[in-house]
Design an enzyme around this catalytic site. Structure first.
Site, short mmCIF file in Angstrom:
data_model
loop_
_atom_site.label_atom_id
_atom_site.label_comp_id
_atom_site.label_asym_id
_atom_site.label_seq_id
_atom_site.Cartn_x
_atom_site.Cartn_y
_atom_site.Cartn_z
CG HIS A 308 6.04 -7.54 8.64
ND1 HIS A 308 6.26 -7.17 9.94
CD2 HIS A 308 4.72 -7.30 8.39
CE1 HIS A 308 5.12 -6.75 10.47
NE2 HIS A 308 4.17 -6.81 9.55
CG ASP A 365 -1.04 -6.44 2.91
OD1 ASP A 365 -0.19 -5.80 3.54
OD2 ASP A 365 -2.27 -6.39 3.16
#
Ligand code: SDX
Length: 443
Positions: A308, A365
């Site tokens: 991320h 996710d």
């Protein structure tokens, strides 16, 4: 806002310039460089915007090092545990969680806008049945602006509010319609006696031959997933919505631009890519092979659902989803070997120095697809569900931007690295070259 300053010095000329430092209520301070070019003739270069704040916002705070996520100061874990998605939507839009009276009025407002114009059904008919539902959503959400001429004046606060309510109310209806169209089943109309999550699940899974009522467990799981995906400060799709909105484009078109950006597998499309990856890995014995591919610079494969830009710690949303998986699958009576595979993949990756050195952790996710699959959604719908949730964040961020008195059109500059000025030669005098395709192959 802070009164500190930051001085830049040009080492070639010795010239120096001082700029104000802007401090937020929490998180990093920023050097306000909006006059930098005018004062110094220099631009800043920041591809990917790793060091650039595009705006000041009061909506969502992320501390990537500590793995903290707050919407309007409320911790995401508390919201997921104690609030409903529409309460969170109210907080994102208006600043605070609603009291009972505000909650009831907001729920009533949203509930009474869930139907879409009957003509919108025709838009779906133009797509092939195997069209990806995100392609359909880009089209039909953008088309909404053709139906609401009474609420497109973004300078009018009441029209901004009705547009926000219409988008929050209608996006689940359109999402369910995109699923039904893909399945070849008739569209299901919303019902006003159901809450937001129940209504959405019924529009997705009810058929004329047999009505459908989501269990409390399924509705709660859906609601929690929507909360976790609702907003995330200035991510790629939110920045797309803000940039589109900065030109004073109507909110429906702006949300359609956000859907397009979210679709990318580096962003919201990752949830579908994670499930495809887990299915491709297939068995724990194959994990090492895929981790080697993820670490191989010559291999474009990346471990989907990992890493991320902001989180250099465990994504708190992934933690909530991971802990919810067992409970949701147990309540639904679903066993999914992919969950065990995902857990083992996470365990091995988090012990691998490549991932440790780069602070790569599971993101939102990584586990979401397993729950969505257990709820009965095909993987093509996973990013659509992300868009259903994120519409609340997008429209809240759009509203915040439009309501800022000093907001201007977003217009980034560039460092030009192309040809300098040169003459246009007559066709006969232009140099001979190998065909473009061959030159590209030769690199
Ligand atoms: C979302 O921004 C948001 O807030 C997004 C989001 C939201 O709620 O809106 O949180 C939702 O988009 C989550 C992210 C979903 N995407 C994926 O899971 C796709 C896989 N992840 C990567 O593509 C990547 O981690 C990104 C896109 C998420 C972040 O990319 P960055 O910040 O540009 O990081 P990078 O590419 O510069 O990576 C730094 C290093 C590189 O290695 P080195 O060149 O330093 O040797 O880490 C490596 C990368 O190769 N790396 C990975 C990796 N992610 C980063 N290596 C293998 N697998 C990965 N997943």
């Amino acid at each position: 806002m802070s009164t500190d300053t930051f001085t830049l010095t040009d080492n070639q000329t010795g010239a120096s310039w001082t700029f104000p430092v802007v401090a937020g209520t929490q998180g990093p301070d920023a050097i306000d460089i909006r006059t930098l070019y005018a004062e110094t003739g220099y631009l800043t270069l920041d591809p990917g915007f790793s060091s650039t704040a595009s705006c000041a916002s009061a909506i969502t705070f992320i501390d990537g090092d500590k793995g903290i996520l707050q919407y309007r100061g409320y911790d995401i874990r508390d919201l997921a545990e104690h609030a409903t998605f529409l309460e969170v939507a109210y907080a994102l839009l208006y600043g605070d969680l609603p009291n009972l009276e505000e909650k009831r009025k907001f729920e009533k407002d949203i509930t009474h806008h869930t139907m879409v114009h009957e003509q919108i059904h025709s838009f779906f008919r133009g797509f092939r049945r195997d069209a990806h539902p995100m392609a359909v959503m880009c089209g039909v959400v953008g088309a909404l602006s053709a139906f609401y001429h009474d609420s497109l004046d973004i300078r009018d606060s009441r029209q901004r509010e009705i547009s926000a309510h219409r988008l929050i109310a209608k996006i689940p209806t359109l999402a369910a319609m995109s699923l039904k169209y893909m399945l070849g089943q008739p569209f299901v109309y919303p019902r006003n006696d159901l809450n937001y999550a129940e209504n959405f699940l019924r529009m997705c899974f009810s058929v004329p031959a047999e009505d459908y009522r989501a269990s409390a467990a399924m509705a709660r799981a859906m609601d929690k997933i929507l909360i976790l995906h609702a907003d995330h400060e200035q991510n790629a799709s939110t920045s797309t919505v803000r940039l589109a909105g900065s030109s004073q484009a109507n909110p429906f078109a702006c949300i359609a631009s956000g859907i397009a950006s979210l679709w990318g597998p580096a962003h919201g499309g990752a949830n579908q890519a994670v499930l495809n990856m887990l299915q491709e890995i297939g068995h724990v014995k194959n994990i090492s092979t895929f981790l080697a591919k993820a670490k191989d610079k010559d291999d474009p494969f990346r471990l989907m659902g990992f890493g991320h830009r902001v989180y250099k710690n465990y994504d708190p949303r992934a933690a909530v989803l991971k802990s919810s998986c067992d409970a949701v699958l147990d309540e639904l009576g679903v066993a999914d070997p992919l969950l065990d595979l995902a857990r083992e993949l996470e365990r091995i990756a988090l012990e691998d120095e490549y991932f440790i050195d780069r602070k790569l952790f599971p993101n939102v996710d990584f586990y979401s697809g397993i729950i969505l699959k257990a709820l009965g959604f095909p993987s093509e719908m996973f990013t659509v569900l992300f868009a259903v949730a994120r519409t609340v964040g997008w429209i809240s961020q759009w509203k915040e931007m439009v309501e800022q008195p000093d907001h201007r059109i977003g217009r980034p500059r560039q460092v030009y690295i192309g040809q300098t000025c040169r003459p246009v030669l007559p066709l006969a005098e232009r140099p001979q070259r190998k065909p473009q395709a061959i030159r590209q192959q030769e690199g």
